[in-house]
Design a protein around this motif. Structure first.
Motif, short mmCIF file in Angstrom:
data_model
loop_
_atom_site.label_atom_id
_atom_site.label_comp_id
_atom_site.label_asym_id
_atom_site.label_seq_id
_atom_site.Cartn_x
_atom_site.Cartn_y
_atom_site.Cartn_z
N LEU A 1 9.81 33.57 -30.87
CA LEU A 1 9.53 32.61 -32.03
C LEU A 1 8.19 31.73 -31.43
CD1 LEU A 1 10.37 31.26 -34.45
CD2 LEU A 1 11.54 29.44 -33.11
N LEU A 2 7.92 31.61 -30.32
CA LEU A 2 6.79 30.99 -30.01
C LEU A 2 5.71 31.76 -30.00
CD1 LEU A 2 5.06 28.28 -28.74
CD2 LEU A 2 5.80 29.30 -26.35
N ARG A 3 5.66 33.07 -29.74
CA ARG A 3 4.39 33.82 -29.80
C ARG A 3 4.12 34.02 -31.29
NH1 ARG A 3 3.64 38.98 -31.24
NH2 ARG A 3 5.75 39.56 -31.72
N ARG A 4 5.19 34.32 -32.07
CA ARG A 4 4.80 34.38 -33.57
C ARG A 4 4.27 32.93 -34.21
NH1 ARG A 4 10.07 37.51 -36.28
NH2 ARG A 4 9.89 39.35 -35.03
N ARG A 5 4.61 31.92 -33.90
CA ARG A 5 4.17 30.61 -34.13
C ARG A 5 2.66 30.54 -33.84
NH1 ARG A 5 8.20 27.53 -32.87
NH2 ARG A 5 7.49 26.99 -30.84
N ILE A 6 2.27 30.84 -32.84
CA ILE A 6 0.95 30.92 -32.29
C ILE A 6 -0.10 32.01 -33.12
CG2 ILE A 6 -0.71 31.30 -30.51
CD1 ILE A 6 1.48 30.45 -28.62
N GLN A 7 0.63 33.02 -33.36
CA GLN A 7 -0.12 33.87 -34.09
C GLN A 7 -0.27 33.58 -35.62
OE1 GLN A 7 2.28 37.47 -33.39
NE2 GLN A 7 0.55 38.31 -31.91
N GLY B 1 -11.63 30.13 -43.94
CA GLY B 1 -12.61 29.10 -44.06
C GLY B 1 -13.21 28.96 -42.75
N ALA B 2 -12.82 29.69 -41.39
CA ALA B 2 -13.64 29.63 -40.18
C ALA B 2 -14.79 30.77 -40.18
CB ALA B 2 -12.59 29.94 -39.05
N ASP B 3 -16.02 30.51 -39.66
CA ASP B 3 -17.16 31.31 -39.70
C ASP B 3 -16.72 32.38 -38.62
OD1 ASP B 3 -18.53 30.03 -41.39
OD2 ASP B 3 -19.34 28.45 -39.85
N ILE B 4 -15.90 32.00 -37.51
CA ILE B 4 -15.61 32.97 -36.46
C ILE B 4 -14.10 33.15 -36.10
CG2 ILE B 4 -16.19 33.59 -33.81
CD1 ILE B 4 -18.68 31.74 -34.18
N PRO B 5 -13.71 34.18 -36.36
CA PRO B 5 -12.02 34.15 -36.04
C PRO B 5 -11.65 33.93 -34.81
CG PRO B 5 -12.88 36.27 -36.46
CD PRO B 5 -13.98 35.28 -36.83
N CYS B 6 -10.47 33.16 -34.59
CA CYS B 6 -9.98 33.15 -33.14
C CYS B 6 -8.81 34.30 -32.85
CB CYS B 6 -9.34 31.88 -33.10
SG CYS B 6 -8.82 31.51 -31.32
N SER B 7 -9.38 35.34 -32.40
CA SER B 7 -8.31 36.61 -32.47
C SER B 7 -8.03 36.67 -30.95
CB SER B 7 -9.36 37.69 -32.43
OG SER B 7 -8.52 38.99 -31.99
N VAL B 8 -6.59 36.83 -30.70
CA VAL B 8 -6.04 36.73 -29.40
C VAL B 8 -5.11 37.95 -29.07
CG1 VAL B 8 -4.11 35.10 -30.18
CG2 VAL B 8 -4.87 35.13 -27.63
N ALA B 9 -5.11 38.38 -27.92
CA ALA B 9 -3.90 39.41 -27.62
C ALA B 9 -3.09 38.68 -26.80
CB ALA B 9 -4.54 40.39 -26.69
N ILE B 10 -1.81 38.96 -27.14
CA ILE B 10 -0.60 38.14 -26.14
C ILE B 10 0.30 39.36 -25.72
CG2 ILE B 10 1.24 36.70 -26.50
CD1 ILE B 10 0.14 35.52 -28.99
N GLY B 11 0.77 39.12 -24.50
CA GLY B 11 1.62 39.68 -23.87
C GLY B 11 2.97 38.75 -23.42
N SER B 12 4.08 39.33 -23.47
CA SER B 12 5.28 38.53 -23.20
C SER B 12 6.14 39.18 -22.29
CB SER B 12 6.15 38.32 -24.53
OG SER B 12 6.44 39.34 -25.13
N ALA B 13 7.06 38.19 -21.63
CA ALA B 13 7.92 38.76 -20.54
C ALA B 13 8.95 37.73 -20.44
CB ALA B 13 7.24 39.17 -19.28
N TRP B 14 10.09 38.24 -20.46
CA TRP B 14 11.23 37.23 -20.24
C TRP B 14 12.18 37.75 -19.16
CZ3 TRP B 14 16.75 37.66 -21.40
CH2 TRP B 14 17.50 36.59 -21.22
N SER B 15 12.87 37.21 -18.47
CA SER B 15 14.06 37.43 -17.72
C SER B 15 15.01 36.48 -17.28
CB SER B 15 13.34 37.72 -16.12
OG SER B 15 14.20 37.92 -15.23
N THR B 16 16.68 36.94 -17.13
CA THR B 16 17.43 35.95 -17.01
C THR B 16 17.22 35.56 -15.22
OG1 THR B 16 18.98 37.98 -16.21
CG2 THR B 16 19.20 37.26 -18.39
#
Length: 301
Positions: free
Chosen positions: A240-246, A255-270
């Motif tokens: 949910l946090l990853r999607r919220r950021i994207q 309206g932005a002259d330069i897009p803020c493009s970002v690559a995201i990798g996630s990992a989760w563990s118990t």
């Protein structure tokens, strides 16, 4: 008696309060007439300074320890003392001298009367001391802040990240990691100058910080690399946090002259016993995401 000795004896008697103390034993070797204003006053020589001057059985805790170094001979220590019995303030000047391998404390006591009698010089000294203490405290806070924060974005820096891995997250039951990389930062710097690249970094940092809130910690660990650690979260929370950021970055493109493009990798563990390996896993997936964006016509490089 030589003339210099006559002058010296007269000067000692004119001094308000002059004394000589053997430093090791704190026994008084000499006092002038200032200490014997009352007729029949008991001589103080041979007594300890804390017994004679303060009526104590043990050394005064506030008494300054003067360093027994060569420079101590040239250093004069000045301090103010309030005597509750007489209700008077005294200015005390001390220095150390070494005579035949024995250290002596030479002291001069001046009766001030009350705090107003400290004079403009003492008040100025007190003001300077307070200013120095305040500035030192502010400087210490600034240095402490900058040692753990990225100066450009305000997020935690790599120093704080390394410390937190070793100390802060030891007791968490599970954890999620987001590894983010700002795309095309070098291209933006080359084409629009570094000021525009800095704006992109700050835009991404603000989005990360706002989206994460109090749930986790955000770090700028490299020039264009950011890490979010989300302790005690579910896998769904992390996604949910990853999607919220994207989503937020996508909305900012309008309206932005330069897009803020970002690559995201996630990992989760118990298990959060080895967060470094979890970060490495998120880092690998971030590069996978970057290649996918490039292959599908994205702007990642």
């Amino acid at each position: 008696m030589q003339l210099t000795e006559v002058f010296m004896e007269a000067m000692l008697e004119c001094a308000e309060g002059f004394y000589i103390i053997e430093e090791e034993s704190r026994k008084i070797c000499y006092t002038n007439s200032f200490f014997y204003l009352d007729e029949g006053s008991e001589r103080l020589e041979g007594k300890t300074c804390y017994q004679a001057f303060a009526g104590r059985s043990e050394p005064c805790r506030y008494c300054p320890e003067l360093g027994k170094t060569n420079s101590a001979k040239k250093s004069i220590y000045i301090w103010d003392y309030y005597d509750a019995g007489s209700k008077h303030w005294y200015k005390v000047k001390n220095c150390l001298i070494e005579v035949e391998s024995t250290w002596y404390r030479i002291g001069n006591v001046i009766k001030i009367g009350d705090m107003m009698g400290l004079g403009s010089e003492a008040v100025k000294e007190l003001g300077e001391m307070r200013k120095l203490a305040r500035e030192s405290g502010e400087l210490q806070q600034l240095l402490e802040y900058e040692s753990y924060h990225d100066r450009l974005t305000g997020l935690f820096n790599r120093n704080r990240y390394v410390c937190d891995l070793k100390e802060r997250f030891l007791d968490v039951q599970c954890a999620g990691i987001l590894f983010l990389d700002l795309n095309n930062l070098k291209e933006v710097n080359d084409k629009y100058f570094h000021s525009e690249g800095d704006k992109l970094l700050c835009r991404l940092a603000d989005t990360i910080y706002t989206a994460t809130g109090e749930a986790g910690r955000c770090y700028r660990v490299g020039g264009d690399e950011f890490i979010i650690i989300l302790p005690d979260c579910t896998k769904e929370d992390l996604e949910l946090l990853r999607r919220r950021i994207q989503k937020e970055l996508k909305q900012q493109e309008c309206g932005a002259d330069i897009p803020c493009s970002v690559a995201i990798g996630s990992a989760w563990s118990t298990s959060a016993e080895n967060l470094e390996s979890l970060v490495s896993e998120a880092d690998i997936r971030m590069y996978e995401n970057k290649r996918l964006m490039k292959d599908t016509g994205g702007t990642a490089k």
